[in-house]
Design a protein around this motif. Sequence first.
Motif, short mmCIF file in Angstrom:
data_model
loop_
_atom_site.label_atom_id
_atom_site.label_comp_id
_atom_site.label_asym_id
_atom_site.label_seq_id
_atom_site.Cartn_x
_atom_site.Cartn_y
_atom_site.Cartn_z
N SER A 57 0.84 -1.20 0.00
CA SER A 57 0.00 0.00 0.00
C SER A 57 0.88 1.26 0.00
CB SER A 57 -0.92 0.00 1.23
OG SER A 57 -0.16 -0.13 2.42
N ASN B 166 -1.59 6.50 -4.88
CA ASN B 166 -1.53 6.19 -3.46
C ASN B 166 -2.57 5.10 -3.19
OD1 ASN B 166 -1.14 6.16 -0.73
ND2 ASN B 166 -1.54 8.32 -0.40
N LYS C 231 -4.67 2.08 -1.34
CA LYS C 231 -5.15 1.61 -0.05
C LYS C 231 -5.23 0.08 -0.06
CE LYS C 231 -7.88 5.77 0.83
NZ LYS C 231 -9.24 6.32 1.09
N ASN D 65 -1.39 -4.54 3.63
CA ASN D 65 -1.30 -3.51 4.67
C ASN D 65 0.12 -2.97 4.83
OD1 ASN D 65 -4.05 -3.48 5.63
ND2 ASN D 65 -3.66 -5.51 6.48
N GLU E 268 3.32 -1.01 4.11
CA GLU E 268 3.54 0.24 3.38
C GLU E 268 4.74 0.12 2.45
OE1 GLU E 268 2.42 3.47 3.22
OE2 GLU E 268 0.59 3.15 4.38
N SER F 184 -10.21 3.44 -8.57
CA SER F 184 -9.06 3.95 -7.81
C SER F 184 -7.87 4.35 -8.66
CB SER F 184 -8.64 2.90 -6.78
OG SER F 184 -9.73 2.56 -5.95
#
Length: 318
Positions: free
Chosen positions: A60, A148, A150, A181, A183, A131
């Motif tokens: 993400s 970016n 999610k 999840n 990053e 998205s």
Amino acid sequence: MKKLHHLTSVKIIVGLALLFFIFQACKTEKKDAIKETDKEEVIEITTNTMDFQSIDTISSGWNTFKYINKSEETHFFLLEKYPVNKSINDGRVEVFPVFQNGMDLINEGKPEEALKEFGNLPEWYSEIVFSGGSGLVSPGAKGFTTLNMKPGYYVMECYVKMENGIFHSVMGMSKPIVVTNSESGNSEPSENFSISISSAQGITYDEKNLPLKGVRSFEVTFIDQITHENFVGHDINLVRYDDNVDLKVLESWMNWADPKGLIAPAPQGIKFLGGVNDMPAGSTAYFQVNLKPGNYALISEVPNTISKNMLKTFKITE
């Protein structure tokens, strides 16, 4: 011997000069190339025919996608965040066929029946979050888009139409992507040129400070987002076009709900260079492109772009 020595010296000088020019050309080429940093991984997506070849799982946060179109048709990729407990299999059974049936009815001159068919879309379709993704990319071209992301389950698709009116997604251009999840750690790109798009103002930017030639990063901000007459939201596509191109032809072609719209072949004299696909209100994304001298247009994939101020032109000079 003296003459031979002179010729040898000349050859050495010519050789050094040639090496200098090659070095300078390489420097220029490197300077004009779109930068792919070593620190930040670029996610490659390749289309060879009617496919998406890419990794299946990404982190993400900020991610840069390099879309390589090796096929003979124009494509894009759109990332659709599916609701929980829904997958690409549900889309292929409950969504793709409805749009194809509706398009077939439009092609048969039955718009009212097509609208009824679109009413068969499942209730969960309204929960899909469009998205972003690349704008349209012409055959042989590449598009760089930074989003970016999610965490969630996404479906990547292209719904440009084949010459027979069949959507590319029906022919295999759909693929699941899982965003974890974890990053990415990538930072938000810097921008050279800022664009805003909204249903009220259309495409807006500082027309007194247009971008210069060379590698440029475009920041795209979605002030709002609505569903237009053709069931999609507004987006940004960058086009380079020849002097003799009729922009009204391009405008009509950008509407997939038109029987002659978003269908192979794309209008002659234009080259799609990417952009940013549909995103929710308040979103910001980026696309990068090497601008060469010529005519350019920013256009959205919606009906009546001229009256909506969603077709803007500018020129890049030497």
